[in-house]
Design an enzyme around this catalytic site. Sequence first.
Site, mmCIF file in Angstrom:
data_model
loop_
_atom_site.group_PDB
_atom_site.id
_atom_site.type_symbol
_atom_site.label_atom_id
_atom_site.label_comp_id
_atom_site.label_asym_id
_atom_site.label_seq_id
_atom_site.Cartn_x
_atom_site.Cartn_y
_atom_site.Cartn_z
ATOM 1 N N LEU A 18 -5.863 -0.761 1.177
ATOM 2 C CA LEU A 18 -6.284 -0.963 2.569
ATOM 3 C C LEU A 18 -6.054 0.290 3.383
ATOM 4 C CD1 LEU A 18 -4.745 -4.476 3.270
ATOM 5 C CD2 LEU A 18 -7.166 -3.919 3.139
ATOM 6 N N GLY A 19 -5.020 1.028 3.028
ATOM 7 C CA GLY A 19 -4.730 2.224 3.792
ATOM 8 C C GLY A 19 -3.477 2.872 3.266
ATOM 9 N N ASP B 9 7.279 3.826 17.362
ATOM 10 C CA ASP B 9 6.073 4.480 16.842
ATOM 11 C C ASP B 9 4.836 3.669 17.203
ATOM 12 O OD1 ASP B 9 4.644 6.488 15.651
ATOM 13 O OD2 ASP B 9 4.929 5.749 13.611
ATOM 14 N N GLY C 58 -0.088 4.614 4.695
ATOM 15 C CA GLY C 58 0.659 4.764 5.939
ATOM 16 C C GLY C 58 1.965 5.449 5.687
ATOM 17 N N GLY C 59 2.815 5.450 6.683
ATOM 18 C CA GLY C 59 4.106 6.088 6.538
ATOM 19 C C GLY C 59 4.797 5.531 5.304
ATOM 20 N N PHE C 60 5.184 6.370 4.400
ATOM 21 C CA PHE C 60 5.981 6.004 3.243
ATOM 22 C C PHE C 60 5.298 5.088 2.241
ATOM 23 C CE2 PHE C 60 9.053 7.271 6.342
ATOM 24 C CZ PHE C 60 9.802 8.159 5.610
ATOM 25 N N GLY C 61 4.013 4.928 2.282
ATOM 26 C CA GLY C 61 3.458 4.139 1.210
ATOM 27 C C GLY C 61 2.006 3.767 1.354
ATOM 28 N N VAL C 62 1.557 3.081 0.323
ATOM 29 C CA VAL C 62 0.175 2.651 0.263
ATOM 30 C C VAL C 62 0.144 1.141 0.495
ATOM 31 C CG1 VAL C 62 -1.873 2.606 -1.191
ATOM 32 C CG2 VAL C 62 -0.212 4.461 -1.424
ATOM 33 N N VAL C 63 -0.856 0.686 1.232
ATOM 34 C CA VAL C 63 -0.972 -0.752 1.511
ATOM 35 C C VAL C 63 -2.150 -1.313 0.723
ATOM 36 C CG1 VAL C 63 -1.212 -2.495 3.291
ATOM 37 C CG2 VAL C 63 -0.062 -0.342 3.815
#
Length: 891
Positions: free
Chosen positions: A549-550, A672, A552-557
Amino acid sequence: MPFFLFFLIIYFFFFFFFLFSPIVADDGAVMKKLATSLYSTPSDWKSNDFCSWTGIRCDKSKRVTSISLASKSLSGTLPSNLNELSQLQTLSLQNNQISGALPTLANLTNLEEVYLDNNNFTSIPQTFFTGLTSLQNMSLSQNGNLEPWNIPTDLADSSSLVLFYASKVNAVGSLPDVFGSFPNLQSLRLSYNNFTGPLPKTLSGSGIQNLWINNQLLGLSGTIDVLGTMTQLTQAWLHENAFTGPIPDLSNCTSLFDLELRGNQFTGIIPSSLTSLPQLVNISLDNNKFQGPFPAFGNGVKVSLGTTNNFCKPKSSPCSPQVTALLAVAKDIGYPMNLATSWIGNDPCQGWTFITCDAQQKNVMVVNFAKQKFTGSISPAFANLTSLKNLLLNDNNLSGSIPVVLTNLTQLRVLDVSNNNLSGPVPVFPHGVMLKLAGNNSSIAHGLVAGIVAGAVILMAVVIFVICRCYAKKHKQKIGLVPLPQNDKEMGKNGVMGIANGHGGFGNELHSQSSDDTNEVQVFDGGNVAISILVLREVTNNFSEENILGKGGFGVVYKGVLHDGTQIAVKRMESAAMGTKGMKEFQAEIAVLTKVRHRHLVALLGFCINGHERLLVYEYMPQGNLGQHLFNLNENGYSPLTWKQRVTIALDVARGVEYLHSLARQSFIHRDLKPSNVLLGDDLRAKVADFGLVKNAPDGKYSVETRLAGTFGYLAPEYAATGRVTTKVDVYAYGVVLMELITGRKALDETMPEDSSHLVTWFRRVMINKDNIGKAIDPVLNPDDETFGSICKVAELAGYCTAREPSQRPDMGHAVNTLAPLVEQWKPSSHDEEEGYGIDLHLSLPQALERWRSEGTTDTVNYSFNNSSSTSRGDTQSSIPPNTFNSMDCR
Ligand SMILES: *[C@@H]1O[C@H](CO)[C@@H](O)[C@H](O)[C@H]1NC(C)=O
Ligand SMILES: *[C@@H]1O[C@H](CO)[C@@H](O)[C@H](O)[C@H]1NC(C)=O
Ligand SMILES: *[C@@H]1O[C@H](CO)[C@@H](O)[C@H](O)[C@H]1NC(C)=O
Ligand SMILES: *[C@@H]1O[C@H](CO)[C@@H](O)[C@H](O)[C@H]1NC(C)=O
């Protein structure tokens, strides 16, 4: 007596004349000089009252605090005594044709912002930056006519510096050591100058996010190893310089999205720590001397590789084993340039320097590195060149010890390491190997004895069991109060062990409230939210690319679909890319999210710890994030949001954040807030996501000093300057989001001219005159009168929220109160529309649970726009205003 009076009068006359009038006269004199030395000044600059001149602002004592004359076609020069305007805070003269010498700004201790970019200044005095102790933003870029100058180290006085722009200003010399010393420096732009020499080591650990040092005339040189420690980097432009050596391990630079390295003399293989950077979208590597396998970047990454690099061919296959071994050898001596230019192609027997192969031209027999001034160490990878007979490394500056694995080379006849700087024990080689050791550290000879002992060491095989530490246990009933809801998409049936539904988390809350146990993770052990890695693998199609899905900070969703069709989002974080910071963040996220349930906050459904991996399972938000709906619409195929939708989203976000800020007993600060953290459902109602940076404000403290986190463009000034965080940093960021909703522009838009790229600064400038608001409104909105009125109110709110002083910003409750009536204009609250939105979270959690248990359904609790903002201050267990739960009286 009359004489006495007379003297008194004289005395006061002189007192005032000498002490007061010169101070008032001072600014007048300088301002007059400014008016005469500049040409094409505004017409009202002829009057005597300089405080009323266009572009000038004064304080109560008629001292000039601001000179703002950007883009006014001014020419002429600046008076040399400009720094007598001792109260000056802002100097904006960008985009004019002012020439002549820049005056010194020395000791303007109130000066915060200076914009002189895009003029024709001819020289800059050495004392220009001396004593500018309040300086935050300095922009000098695009003054290409300046005489060559060095950046003076006096700049170090400006310890609050946030932005420093000096691109194309004819600066020379080495980069001064000052930039690593500014704790708040976010953006450093020094492109198109003639800086030479290496990157200062003092940049190590710097929080700089935006680094532009590209296109130096002769080129910066040396390695870029220090970049690996600059973990806040988002954009690094190093192209067109003379940097050498390999790309360092950048795995801690998890926010890096744009890395420009083209046009240097980089060597070595592209490390996997680079190709796996989670945020990377743009990278250029062309016009260097890289080697090794073709780098495999993720799908969305825009890569330029050029033709000068020498990656192994064919493209998709790995390098041959001998090439792999020799590149590993090169790595341990820092990938010297003479190897990079000669070791081309996928066969070392095809003309590689220093290499001789056997008669069939198949296997490497001799490696002769003698007298090459190589530094570094002897690589154990030589052991993989199994046909090696002669290994000549003599007369270099190699250090370290001789790797024991070289004794496995069965064909080895000669090993010459003489005249280096080796130390440590010498391994025991088989009979018949000629060892040449002379000219090294004396210990190497004595080491022979030790070497014999070492030879007796038994090889130890370490078998690593990868143990899935996911908790697949059933709920332990440690809490005992939490029945599973009958009407829920529950466990068991869909095979997900213990995914909590919207209510499961309450058990934890009860538990933590009823005991002194503050260890959140322990609380979690008893909770019902641990999920098996096997299940997550299954529902995400083994974490396939298509499910992403995307990033992002510190990882993949990843998107996942449970057996019953329920959609979830799985955030997967590798600890390799996380370090301890990531682990802390994981725990923070779990601890917070289990406590937080609100219709405008994205719910955490469960988690999993799998070896080094941490996974979080969230509810799935089908319409993506707000950023996708505001910017780059075409990329995502969304249509523009109407004003009604925008203001509704703004209200949703305000309510979510208000709830965070006002949780019983403690306050949570998001830190954030930005459009990509505002997720949308199919009805385009919003929920706030990503609590990874949430900081739990301890009781009795109103602000916490923290390591700076957040996103450039949304950072409140006091937070950027001091790292002190209060709920008002969220209010500031919220104000920025409002501005984005109004204008359709990003908080930071690098494609705009420098004076309008920072949305808050630009918007506030435009809004100084309320009549200008039309200019700021997103053109797609095309508002009618009623909408226009609504936009004005939100614009005003945005202005308050982004006030420089935290104390002047409202709290989120005010935002809710302001926006609620605007939303209701179009959308009178009704019973039906709130259905399905779950529990009213202004109830304390035990109360909510109690209500839910007794009614077995969630939509009977009604929600009222008007009351929401006044609730949930302090301890919600005892202070629920009764009318919160009445249904709206809609007429
Ligand atoms: C990344 O950060 C962690 C924690 O600070 C540190 O231990 C590790 O050495 C860093 N990695 C690199 C490649 O610098
Ligand atoms: C990526 O680079 C291209 C040109 O090289 C530029 O147009 C684009 O804006 C860059 N994108 C980002 C996100 O930096
Ligand atoms: C030798 O090659 C094997 C297989 O390619 C590799 O796993 C190993 O790490 C290499 N050894 C060294 C010391 O590089
Ligand atoms: C030799 O190596 C030692 C460390 O092993 C180092 O301190 C020293 O500077 C080196 N000498 C030279 C001449 O490089």
